[in-house]
Design an enzyme around this catalytic site. Structure first.
Site, PDB file in Angstrom:
ATOM      1  CG  HIS A   1       0.607  -6.982   7.995  1.00 29.68           C
ATOM      2  ND1 HIS A   1       1.960  -7.687   7.701  1.00 29.68           N
ATOM      3  CD2 HIS A   1       0.453  -6.699   6.966  1.00 29.68           C
ATOM      4  CE1 HIS A   1       2.398  -7.469   6.365  1.00 29.68           C
ATOM      5  NE2 HIS A   1       0.823  -6.507   5.938  1.00 29.68           N
TER       6      HIS A   1
HETATM    7  C1  UD1 Z   1      -1.038  -1.881   4.306  1.00 27.14           C
HETATM    8  C2  UD1 Z   1      -1.153  -2.976   3.047  1.00 27.14           C
HETATM    9  C3  UD1 Z   1       0.344  -3.712   2.809  1.00 27.14           C
HETATM   10  C4  UD1 Z   1       1.266  -3.179   3.751  1.00 27.14           C
HETATM   11  C5  UD1 Z   1       0.676  -2.779   4.765  1.00 27.14           C
HETATM   12  C6  UD1 Z   1       2.004  -2.510   6.053  1.00 27.14           C
HETATM   13  C7  UD1 Z   1      -2.714  -1.417   2.032  1.00 27.14           C
HETATM   14  C8  UD1 Z   1      -3.911  -3.131   1.353  1.00 27.14           C
HETATM   15  N1  UD1 Z   1      -2.401  -2.658   2.508  1.00 27.14           N
HETATM   16  O1  UD1 Z   1      -1.763  -2.985   5.431  1.00 27.14           O
HETATM   17  O2  UD1 Z   1       0.174  -3.896   1.473  1.00 27.14           O
HETATM   18  O3  UD1 Z   1       1.736  -4.619   4.024  1.00 27.14           O
HETATM   19  O4  UD1 Z   1       0.240  -2.182   5.382  1.00 27.14           O
HETATM   20  O5  UD1 Z   1       2.188  -2.144   6.915  1.00 27.14           O
HETATM   21  O6  UD1 Z   1      -2.546  -1.186   1.590  1.00 27.14           O
HETATM   22  N2  UD1 Z   1      -3.527   0.665  11.992  1.00 27.14           N
HETATM   23  C9  UD1 Z   1      -3.793   1.359  13.092  1.00 27.14           C
HETATM   24  N3  UD1 Z   1      -2.363   2.012  12.883  1.00 27.14           N
HETATM   25  C10 UD1 Z   1      -1.493   2.849  11.629  1.00 27.14           C
HETATM   26  C11 UD1 Z   1      -1.953   2.216  10.304  1.00 27.14           C
HETATM   27  C12 UD1 Z   1      -3.058   1.210  10.779  1.00 27.14           C
HETATM   28  O7  UD1 Z   1      -3.048   0.699  14.054  1.00 27.14           O
HETATM   29  O8  UD1 Z   1      -1.147   4.012  11.365  1.00 27.14           O
HETATM   30  C13 UD1 Z   1      -4.751  -0.591  11.946  1.00 27.14           C
HETATM   31  C14 UD1 Z   1      -6.311   0.750  11.245  1.00 27.14           C
HETATM   32  O9  UD1 Z   1      -6.794   0.020  12.290  1.00 27.14           O
HETATM   33  C15 UD1 Z   1      -6.240  -0.357  10.668  1.00 27.14           C
HETATM   34  C16 UD1 Z   1      -5.223  -1.360  10.246  1.00 27.14           C
HETATM   35  O10 UD1 Z   1      -4.164  -0.951  11.052  1.00 27.14           O
HETATM   36  O11 UD1 Z   1      -7.608  -0.420   9.721  1.00 27.14           O
HETATM   37  C17 UD1 Z   1      -4.609  -1.588   9.270  1.00 27.14           C
HETATM   38  O12 UD1 Z   1      -4.149  -0.390   7.863  1.00 27.14           O
HETATM   39  P1  UD1 Z   1      -4.370  -0.189   6.457  1.00 27.14           P
HETATM   40  O13 UD1 Z   1      -4.145   0.504   6.350  1.00 27.14           O
HETATM   41  O14 UD1 Z   1      -5.645  -0.333   6.101  1.00 27.14           O
HETATM   42  O15 UD1 Z   1      -3.628  -1.656   6.040  1.00 27.14           O
HETATM   43  P2  UD1 Z   1      -2.286  -2.467   6.317  1.00 27.14           P
HETATM   44  O16 UD1 Z   1      -3.167  -3.752   7.012  1.00 27.14           O
HETATM   45  O17 UD1 Z   1      -1.660  -2.314   7.653  1.00 27.14           O
END
Ligand code: UD1
Length: 367
Positions: free
Chosen positions: A212
Site C-alpha cells: 500500500h
Molecule cells: C495510512 C498511513 C500508513 C499506514 C496505513 C495503514 C499515513 C501517512 N499513512 O496510509 O502509515 O501504514 O495507513 O493502512 O498516515 N481510504 C479508504 N477508507 C478509509 C481510509 C482511507 O478508502 O477508511 C482510502 C482513501 O481513498 C484515502 C486512501 O485510502 O485517500 C489513503 O488513506 P490515508 O489514510 O491517507 O493513508 P493510507 O494509505 O491508508
C-alpha cells in the site's frame, strides 16, 4: 490524584497498538484514559472491525477527519484535536498527558496540538528511523519524537537514534513491542478460526501479500512489475492478497487488473485482525511493504520479503525473518525462489517482544 490521558488512534495500525495499552492501564484506578479516534481510517474493514476483535471500548471522541491530502488531513486533526484538548475530558478536569502510537498522520498532528497547549506527549513506538525523508511516516516519526517527553521504544536501534538526536536519557524507555502483545494474545483465537478453509487454503501452502505504500503503488510501472512477479510466483504457490483501498484504486486506475488473471493470486478486501492473523501465522511466506507485518512475521518465524529499500525496523532484518527487496522485481523473484527452494534464513525473536510491553508502559504512565 486522578490522571487523565488522551489516548489517540487514527488509522488501522494504531488500533492493535493502543488496545493492549488500554487493557494494561485498567489496572490503575487513578488513571482515566479517554479514547479519541481521529477518523483518518473510517471504513468498516479498516476501522470498526478492530474495536470488536481487539476487545477495545468504542472511542469516546471521534474527530471524523477522513481522507485527504497530507496537509489537509493533518490540519483537520490539529484543529479538531486542539478543541477536544481544550474542552478537557468528559466529566471535567484537564488532560494530564496525550498518548500517541505509531507514525501515521494522526499521530503527528495530535502530538503537535497537545504540545502547543502544554499537554505533555508520550509516544509509543518512538525512535524508529528509516533515514528516508521521502516517506511520510518518517517525517511523522521525527516530528512526534522531537516534541514528546516520554519515548517508549521497541528495539535497541531506536534508543541509539534518540540518543543521537539529543534526547535526555530519563525520557527514554526500552519497553518492547505493544503490537506483539496483541499478536501473542490473539494468536490462539485466530488459528482456531475457519479462515483458511473459507478461502480453500491449507497451512503453509500459500503466501500472503500486502502492498500500500505510495512508493510501490502510485507509479504504474513499479506496481505493474511487482504484480507481474507475484503473478508468476503464484503458479508455484498460491498468493492471498488483501488489497488496501488505496492499492485497489491504483490497480483499477492504471488498468492493471487483468495482469493478475489466470494465475494463483486471490484478491480479497482488507481483512479484520483475526482473519488476517489466521492467514499470516500459517503462511509459507509473506511479501509486504507494511511496517508492522515485518515485525509480526519475525515473531511468527515466517519468511518476509519487504518491498522497501530501507526499514525503520532493522532488528527484523538483522535478527528476524525479513529481507529488503526494494521495489525491484528481480530481487523479489530471486528471494521468492530461495524461499520456495528451502534456502532462506531463519530468525529469532527480539528481546522484550514478549507480550508484556503494554504493562511496562502503563507502569511508567501511571507513576
Ligand atoms: C495510512 C498511513 C500508513 C499506514 C496505513 C495503514 C499515513 C501517512 N499513512 O496510509 O502509515 O501504514 O495507513 O493502512 O498516515 N481510504 C479508504 N477508507 C478509509 C481510509 C482511507 O478508502 O477508511 C482510502 C482513501 O481513498 C484515502 C486512501 O485510502 O485517500 C489513503 O488513506 P490515508 O489514510 O491517507 O493513508 P493510507 O494509505 O491508508
Amino acid at each position: 490524584m486522578l490522571k487523565h490521558l488522551a489516548c489517540v488512534v487514527g488509522a488501522r495500525p494504531n488500533f492493535m497498538k493502543m488496545a493492549p495499552l488500554l487493557r494494561a492501564l485498567a489496572a490503575y484506578a487513578h488513571v482515566r484514559p479517554v479514547l479519541i479516534h481521529t477518523g483518518q481510517h473510517y471504513d468498516e474493514n479498516l476501522s470498526d472491525v478492530f474495536f470488536d476483535e481487539l476487545g477495545m471500548k468504542r472511542p469516546e471522541v471521534c474527530l471524523e477527519v477522513g481522507s485527504g491530502k497530507h496537509g489537509a488531513q493533518t490540519a483537520r486533526v490539529l484543529e479538531r484535536m486542539e478543541e477536544v484538548l481544550e474542552q478537557g475530558p468528559p466529566g471535567g478536569g484537564r488532560y494530564d498527558r496525550l498518548v500517541v502510537v505509531g507514525d501515521v498522520n494522526s499521530t503527528m498532528a495530535a502530538a503537535l496540538a497537545a504540545v502547543k497547549l502544554g499537554v505533555p506527549v508520550a509516544h509509543v513506538e518512538a525512535g524508529l528511523r528509516s533515514f528516508d525523508r521521502t516517506m511520510p511516516e518518517e517525517i511523522n516519526r521525527i516530528v512526534t519524537d522531537s516534541i514528546a517527553d516520554m519515548l517508549f521504544v521497541s528495539e535497541p536501534q531506536g534508543m541509539e537514534n534518540l540518543r543521537r538526536e539529543g534526547h535526555a536519557e530519563e525520557h527514554l524507555h526500552l519497553v518492547g513491542n505493544v503490537m506483539i502483545d496483541t499478536l501473542l494474545w490473539l494468536l490462539p483465537k485466530a488459528k482456531a478460526r475457519d479462515t483458511l478453509a473459507r478461502h480453500g487454503l491449507r497451512p503453509a501452502q500459500y503466501g500472503v501479500v500486502t502492498l500500500h505504500r505510495p512508493a510501490n503503488v502510485d507509479c504504474p510501472q513499479t506496481l505493474g512489475r511487482l504484480l507481474d512477479v507475484l503473478h508468476e510466483a503464484s503458479r508455484q504457490l498460491r498468493l492471498v492478497f488483501p488489497v488496501h483501498p488505496r492499492t485497489r484504486q491504483r490497480i483499477e486506475r492504471f488498468g492493471l487488473s487483468e495482469r493478475l488473471n489466470g494465475g494463483g493470486v486471490l484478491l480479497l478486501p482488507p481483512l479484520g485482525y483475526l482473519d488476517f492473523l489466521a492467514l499470516t501465522s500459517q503462511a509459507h511466506l509473506i511479501v509486504t511493504d507494511s511496517g508492522g507485518l515485518q515485525e509480526e512475521s519475525t515473531v511468527l518465524g515466517i519468511p518476509c520479503l519487504t518491498a522497501r529499500p530501507n526499514t525503520e525496523r532493522p532488528v527484523t532484518v538483522e535478527q528476524g525473518t525479513s529481507t529488503l527487496v526494494g521495489s525491484d522485481p528481480e530481487q523479489l523473484r530471486v528471494q521468492l525462489e530461495a524461499i520456495l527452494a528451502g534456502r532462506y534464513k531463519s530468525g529469532t525473536c527480539p528481546a522484550l517482544w514478549d507480550g508484556q510491553a503494554a504493562g511496562r508502559i502503563a507502569r511508567v504512565l501511571a507513576g
